[in-house]
Design a protein around this motif. Sequence first.
Motif, PDB file in Angstrom:
ATOM      1  N   UNK A 104       0.763  -1.287   0.058  1.00  0.00           N
ATOM      2  CA  UNK A 104      -0.165   0.077  -0.095  1.00  0.00           C
ATOM      3  C   UNK A 104       0.712   1.311   0.088  1.00  0.00           C
ATOM      4  N   UNK A 105       2.106   1.161   0.517  1.00  0.00           N
ATOM      5  CA  UNK A 105       3.127   2.432   0.458  1.00  0.00           C
ATOM      6  C   UNK A 105       3.299   2.697  -0.726  1.00  0.00           C
ATOM      7  N   UNK A 106       3.719   1.770  -1.767  1.00  0.00           N
ATOM      8  CA  UNK A 106       4.431   2.196  -2.991  1.00  0.00           C
ATOM      9  C   UNK A 106       3.275   2.214  -4.005  1.00  0.00           C
ATOM     10  N   UNK A 107       2.196   1.708  -3.978  1.00  0.00           N
ATOM     11  CA  UNK A 107       1.271   1.748  -4.774  1.00  0.00           C
ATOM     12  C   UNK A 107       0.091   3.060  -4.480  1.00  0.00           C
ATOM     13  N   UNK A 108       0.277   3.554  -3.330  1.00  0.00           N
ATOM     14  CA  UNK A 108      -0.441   4.571  -3.077  1.00  0.00           C
ATOM     15  C   UNK A 108       0.260   5.473  -2.388  1.00  0.00           C
ATOM     16  N   UNK A 109       1.185   5.826  -2.845  1.00  0.00           N
ATOM     17  CA  UNK A 109       2.280   6.702  -2.143  1.00  0.00           C
ATOM     18  C   UNK A 109       1.704   8.064  -1.659  1.00  0.00           C
ATOM     19  N   UNK A 110       0.899   8.839  -2.411  1.00  0.00           N
ATOM     20  CA  UNK A 110       0.113  10.055  -2.101  1.00  0.00           C
ATOM     21  C   UNK A 110      -0.841  10.105  -0.804  1.00  0.00           C
ATOM     22  N   UNK A 111      -1.200   8.790  -0.117  1.00  0.00           N
ATOM     23  CA  UNK A 111      -1.980   8.960   0.992  1.00  0.00           C
ATOM     24  C   UNK A 111      -1.461   9.087   2.344  1.00  0.00           C
ATOM     25  N   UNK A 112      -0.128   8.801   2.452  1.00  0.00           N
ATOM     26  CA  UNK A 112       0.208   8.655   3.917  1.00  0.00           C
ATOM     27  C   UNK A 112       1.387   9.722   4.239  1.00  0.00           C
ATOM     28  N   UNK A 113       1.386  10.012   5.495  1.00  0.00           N
ATOM     29  CA  UNK A 113       2.296  10.844   5.939  1.00  0.00           C
ATOM     30  C   UNK A 113       3.545  10.161   6.357  1.00  0.00           C
ATOM     31  N   UNK A 114       3.495   8.653   6.640  1.00  0.00           N
ATOM     32  CA  UNK A 114       4.431   7.866   6.966  1.00  0.00           C
ATOM     33  C   UNK A 114       4.070   6.397   6.702  1.00  0.00           C
ATOM     34  N   UNK A 115       5.054   5.750   6.505  1.00  0.00           N
ATOM     35  CA  UNK A 115       4.744   4.105   6.430  1.00  0.00           C
ATOM     36  C   UNK A 115       5.728   3.454   7.350  1.00  0.00           C
ATOM     37  N   UNK A 116       5.445   2.461   7.977  1.00  0.00           N
ATOM     38  CA  UNK A 116       6.061   1.413   8.954  1.00  0.00           C
ATOM     39  C   UNK A 116       5.927   0.075   8.562  1.00  0.00           C
ATOM     40  N   UNK A 117       6.405  -0.512   7.674  1.00  0.00           N
ATOM     41  CA  UNK A 117       6.366  -2.012   7.475  1.00  0.00           C
ATOM     42  C   UNK A 117       7.339  -2.601   8.052  1.00  0.00           C
ATOM     43  N   UNK A 118       6.869  -3.768   8.825  1.00  0.00           N
ATOM     44  CA  UNK A 118       7.625  -4.815   9.906  1.00  0.00           C
ATOM     45  C   UNK A 118       7.614  -6.062   9.239  1.00  0.00           C
ATOM     46  N   UNK A 119       8.734  -6.533   8.881  1.00  0.00           N
ATOM     47  CA  UNK A 119       8.758  -8.025   8.272  1.00  0.00           C
ATOM     48  C   UNK A 119       7.888  -8.195   7.151  1.00  0.00           C
ATOM     49  N   UNK A 120       7.142  -9.301   7.154  1.00  0.00           N
ATOM     50  CA  UNK A 120       6.350  -9.549   5.679  1.00  0.00           C
ATOM     51  C   UNK A 120       7.272 -10.150   4.552  1.00  0.00           C
ATOM     52  N   UNK A 121       6.678  -9.649   3.540  1.00  0.00           N
ATOM     53  CA  UNK A 121       7.411  -9.749   2.255  1.00  0.00           C
ATOM     54  C   UNK A 121       7.097  -8.752   1.277  1.00  0.00           C
ATOM     55  N   UNK A 122       7.859  -8.416   0.101  1.00  0.00           N
ATOM     56  CA  UNK A 122       7.670  -7.243  -0.531  1.00  0.00           C
ATOM     57  C   UNK A 122       7.785  -7.749  -1.953  1.00  0.00           C
ATOM     58  N   UNK A 123       7.813  -8.941  -2.322  1.00  0.00           N
ATOM     59  CA  UNK A 123       7.725  -9.495  -3.647  1.00  0.00           C
ATOM     60  C   UNK A 123       7.408 -10.874  -3.727  1.00  0.00           C
ATOM     61  N   UNK A 124       7.315 -11.648  -4.706  1.00  0.00           N
ATOM     62  CA  UNK A 124       7.034 -13.066  -4.633  1.00  0.00           C
ATOM     63  C   UNK A 124       8.080 -14.209  -4.956  1.00  0.00           C
ATOM     64  N   UNK A 125       8.776 -14.219  -5.916  1.00  0.00           N
ATOM     65  CA  UNK A 125       9.751 -15.180  -6.395  1.00  0.00           C
ATOM     66  C   UNK A 125      10.832 -15.282  -5.085  1.00  0.00           C
ATOM     67  N   UNK A 126      11.613 -14.206  -4.707  1.00  0.00           N
ATOM     68  CA  UNK A 126      12.657 -14.387  -3.938  1.00  0.00           C
ATOM     69  C   UNK A 126      12.222 -14.660  -2.647  1.00  0.00           C
TER      70      UNK A 126
END
Length: 678
Positions: A261-283
């Motif tokens: 949601x950060x990189x696809x909707x960059x105009x909506x947020x004053x800040x982003x705080x991702x913790x762990x997770x994944x950011x792409x599929x194959x790797x």
Amino acid sequence: MRIAFRLLTLRLFSLAVAAGFSVTGAAGLKADGPKDNNPAQVARIPKAGVKVPDAVRADLEGGLKSLGEQIEKLEQSKNQVAKAHLADVQIFYKAVHDALKYDEFFDPGEFSKATELLKIGVERATALAKGDLDWATSSELTVRGYVSKLDGSVQPYGIVLPSSYTTKTGSKYRLDIWLHGRGETLSEVNFLHDHLHSRGEFTPPDTIVMHPYGRFCNAFKFAGEVDVLEALDSAKANYRADEDLVAIRGFSMGGAGVWHLTVHYPGLWFASNPGAGFSETPDFLKVFQNEMVKPTAWEKTLYRMYDCPYYVGNLRHVPTVAYSGADDRQKQAADVMEKACEKEGIRLRHVIGPHTQHAYQADAKRTVIEALASLAQVGRERYPSHIDFTTQTLKYNTVGWVTIEGLGEHWQSANVEGDFDQSDITLKTDNVTDLKLEFAPGWSQFALDTAPILTVDDEELSAPKAFTDRSWNCSLYRENDRWHVGARPAKGLRKLHNLQGPIDDAFMEPFLIVKPTGKARNEATEKWVQSEMRRAIEQWRTQFRGEPRVKDDKDVTESDIADRNLILWGDPQSNQTLAKIADKLPIEWGEKEIKAGKQKFDSTHSAIIMIYPNPLNPNRYVVLNSGFTFREFAYLNNARQVPKLPDWAVIDLNTPPDSLWPGKVSAADFFDESWKLK
């Protein structure tokens, strides 16, 4: 990202971290192992529920009846306050009703939770009947609901209010969205109960925290993505949230949702705080799941819809504080993004908890809290003077004052870089054919009596002047290697925002499943259509927690055609609506042959899956013979939950459907930018 921890365990971890302990060692996150890499043996997600004793069932059904009667009275009353807040009561009814109907009580302890929810639902309905809304702010913890545009279902979200909310009347508040981790037993009963009793990982002072349900367990993509945005709109309508102080935050599966949601909707947020997770599929699947993915050509292309490194340049518009435990395998997500940032000349702020596995470490947590508090003092920049925006698809096409409305080619990187001051706008574009530039009333800095100087790709254009309300807008299109001011003249179909595919996109706007009332031309098609249609209806409910709208083909109205994407099942012989448009589709489905350009397939054992602008209303889609395209194998790991089919496919029905595919894919591809076969 199938995490073996139960929700209780995760809560204990959070409490330990909040108390200052580092959560490490044997409790660290582990992958699921080879058993979840076998498409032939797929576990049910969610698992089957426990048996409900007859006495418990009778009590719950009695409670549902009472609550249902109160809801019906509220619906029929003239009390407009009650009608406006019906969803805030209906969430309790739906949670318990669905748990009973769909076998989704996963532990005997959930029976008492359901009883409590029904009691709260009755209390809330009673208050609403009196026009009383005090319950919405009388406690720091509450749950709310809204009616989703997608399928008309009632969806819940949690709210944590700061203690100052009722004393600082009129003040606007920072609002943090917190995206939850994976929970394969996170029914609505468990979700509502949790958010009536738990404040969550972070509760910053003077901050509203909103917890979306995300429609269960999809890493906040597809309908889960829409849920975040709809819940945010509902929260902003019900609470005094500051438009320029909305942060997107989360951990584990929630961290993956934050990256997206950060990189696809960059105009909506004053800040982003991702913790762990994944950011792409194959790797991620290789590192976490020990799975060597072998995507088809179209799957590899479709990774560009959700894989965040393709959009990493958009972090220039969102102050981002990533967090990882040093010993967490899901640190991989931030590591991947850090490398992608370096290629863009960006330095990612990556806070790392030492000697920590899948949890927040106490000192690192304080660092994150301080960083977000500092960013809140600045707030969101609505109209940045410098824009550098990248996308792969018109689905995600805007930041600040720039909206991309046409691409040279989908699924190739498109970029707009631009600057403005009080008299000039300068833009550089790549793979972009149409643009809209816009400043809302009060936000234009241009003088009223002089048009700004507009330069696009070194070409100076005659721009319009600002309006007297200090707004300004300008449309542009590129033709014959030159830019022109104004909207592109209509010349047939073009891929547009929310009309660009792939197939899964149809389920991110209101849709209607249209059942055939006739018989297909042959037995193989008839059997396949009926089976896949039942599966699509059932799986929407199971994975996206709503009953889809369904009608027979003979009952489709002009309003349906105007307002909804039509999901047409059957062939031109069995489905009346499909028969009306069959000759207007780019792929011919004849009695003996399916023709896709120069390719031909035997109709006696082949079927078409496709998305296309509806010939009866080109502002909406039609989809032939498909629900969302990822299947049961993908439910085991959220990183697999990406589009599996492009704009069209021909399916060989001689191969039965399985956990990966609806049959053998004989051919599949994307339409071009004019919705024509390539």
